[in-house]
Design a protein around this motif. Structure first.
Motif, PDB file in Angstrom:
ATOM      1  N   THR A 143     -18.101  39.150 -82.502  1.00 31.30           N
ATOM      2  CA  THR A 143     -19.364  39.916 -82.636  1.00 31.30           C
ATOM      3  C   THR A 143     -20.604  39.326 -82.529  1.00 31.30           C
ATOM      4  OG1 THR A 143     -17.926  41.174 -84.331  1.00 31.30           O
ATOM      5  CG2 THR A 143     -20.193  41.583 -84.238  1.00 31.30           C
TER       6      THR A 143
ATOM      7  N   SER B  32     -23.227  44.748 -80.971  1.00 29.87           N
ATOM      8  CA  SER B  32     -22.977  43.939 -81.930  1.00 29.87           C
ATOM      9  C   SER B  32     -23.506  44.588 -83.400  1.00 29.87           C
ATOM     10  CB  SER B  32     -23.417  42.515 -81.858  1.00 29.87           C
ATOM     11  OG  SER B  32     -22.810  42.039 -80.766  1.00 29.87           O
TER      12      SER B  32
ATOM     13  N   ARG C  45     -15.212  44.657 -80.689  1.00 32.63           N
ATOM     14  CA  ARG C  45     -16.259  45.389 -81.091  1.00 32.63           C
ATOM     15  C   ARG C  45     -16.176  46.952 -80.937  1.00 32.63           C
ATOM     16  NH1 ARG C  45     -21.392  42.497 -78.169  1.00 32.63           N
ATOM     17  NH2 ARG C  45     -19.825  42.270 -76.557  1.00 32.63           N
TER      18      ARG C  45
END
Length: 401
Positions: free
Chosen positions: A22, A55, A155
């Motif tokens: 991430t 993110s 993610r």
């Protein structure tokens, strides 16, 4: 997904994967791997927006999920510890929905991952970047491509995982409401109906309290990302083509889809919970008609007590019954136009039924976010805004409008 943090080793593994996929990989991809002096097909001028948006949402999802699991435990978080109170129908329906959750998750993650895989493989295979850190160009590009794809997969899966779990929890409450609606089909005590509804409202308040921050921050992040993406793509000197902006368009579709899963699940359970008011009012009317008796005998009775059915569909026009198939899929399973059969409503006084209806009218349940109810009108408003933004962005980026 390595979100289990029940032991120190699993917690270290969970946080390590989160930091790597991430934070580290997206930052390395943007500052080291991104080709600043490439041709028009391989430059990535909007990579910062994509990485930051994805993110940020993934970090929010991971932190909230970690907090939920560590604070409540998985069984308590998914209300497994409450299932022994429920009927066999609710338990079986929740089990089936739980088994479908992984399949539902794959329906959202797989198309996004395949599209991103096609883009990344083309980007590296066409010679857009030559990474020297492994000495061999092919090996370096392969490692970088795999790491970027793993980061994207991690993610997006974390984002959709929280949304699917929220959908699963909401589905349990919908099953409970459907089971609760059956009490109006039998001679139920008003006190029993009231206590059961209070238990459902308490669980809805628990869900609202747990997810209110996540839903609000998700709405802010996604909307802000869409506005900023439009701001940078509508500049006069912006160069837009599918090669440069395809990743940005895919990121926007992913974030908006996750947000709509949350809002649709919340609005659906709110609508079902508020539909109980209509059902109770209809139950009260049918019970009142069933207990009606004529004084002079001139008006025919509406009920045949021997049949066990009171307010039934013979009072409805035959044409309405024939047309019922036209809206069958849109009609709620218990908030419908079918009249409720009466069994022994004479045992419940008019005052008790009226008090129960007044209670439902003044205590509407549902999913709330800091006092604001997420109903269908709210969903329509947010859906209109988000879809306008994403369609405008798709029109500017890849020519879809």
């Amino acid at each position: 997904m390595c979100v289990d943090q029940s032991s120190p080793w699993t917690a270290v593994l969970s946080w390590s994967m989160f930091v790597v996929f991430t934070l580290v990989v997206p930052a390395t991809s943007h500052f080291v791997i991104a080709c600043a002096d490439c041709d028009s097909h391989h430059s990535r001028p909007y990579d910062s927006v994509v990485q930051l948006s994805l993110s940020s949402f993934a970090s929010l999802s991971f932190l909230c999920l970690s907090r939920f699991v560590s604070k409540y435990g998985l069984r308590r978080f998914l209300f497994f510890d409450k299932l022994w109170h429920e009927s066999e129908t609710v338990r079986q329906g929740y089990t089936n929905q739980l088994n479908r959750s992984v399949k539902i998750l794959s329906y959202f993650v797989t198309p996004c991952f395949l599209a991103m895989s096609s883009y990344k493989i083309w980007w590296y295979a066409s010679g857009a970047s030559q990474i020297p850190f492994l000495g061999n160009v092919i090996l370096s590009d392969t490692v970088a491509c795999v790491m970027e794809l793993c980061s994207w997969l991690y993610r997006t899966t974390v984002i959709f995982l929280v949304c699917v779990l929220f959908r699963l929890i909401c589905h349990l409450q919908i099953l409970r409401l459907q089971d609760f609606a059956q009490v109006f089909q039998m001679d139920s005590d008003v006190g029993t109906i009231l206590s059961e509804h209070l238990r459902i409202r308490r669980h809805l308040r628990i869900i609202s309290h747990r997810f209110r921050t996540f839903i609000l921050l998700s709405l802010i992040l996604v909307t802000g990302s869409q506005f900023y993406s439009l701001l940078i793509t509508t500049k006069a000197h912006a160069e837009l083509n599918i090669y440069k902006t395809g990743e940005l368009a895919l990121c926007s579709v992913t974030l908006v889809t996750a947000l709509l899963i949350l809002l649709r699940s919340a609005s659906k359970i709110t609508h079902k919970a508020q539909a109980v008011t209509c059902l109770a009012a209809k139950w009260h009317v049918c019970a009142t008609i069933e207990s009606f008796e004529t004084v002079d005998g001139e008006t025919p009775r509406l009920v045949n007590r021997a049949s066990g059915h009171g307010c039934y569909a013979t009072d409805v026009d035959a044409g309405d019954i024939d047309d019922s198939e036209d809206y069958g899929d849109e009609e709620d399973d218990f908030d419908n136009n079918d009249l409720i059969p009466a069994y022994a409503y004479s045992t419940i006084s008019f005052q008790k039924r009226q008090a129960l209806v007044n209670y439902f009218e003044n205590n509407k349940a549902g999913i709330t976010v800091f006092g604001f109810t997420l109903d269908r009108s709210t969903l329509h408003t947010i859906f209109g805004i988000e879809m306008s933004l994403v369609l405008w962005l798709l029109g500017k980026t890849i020519g879809i409008s």
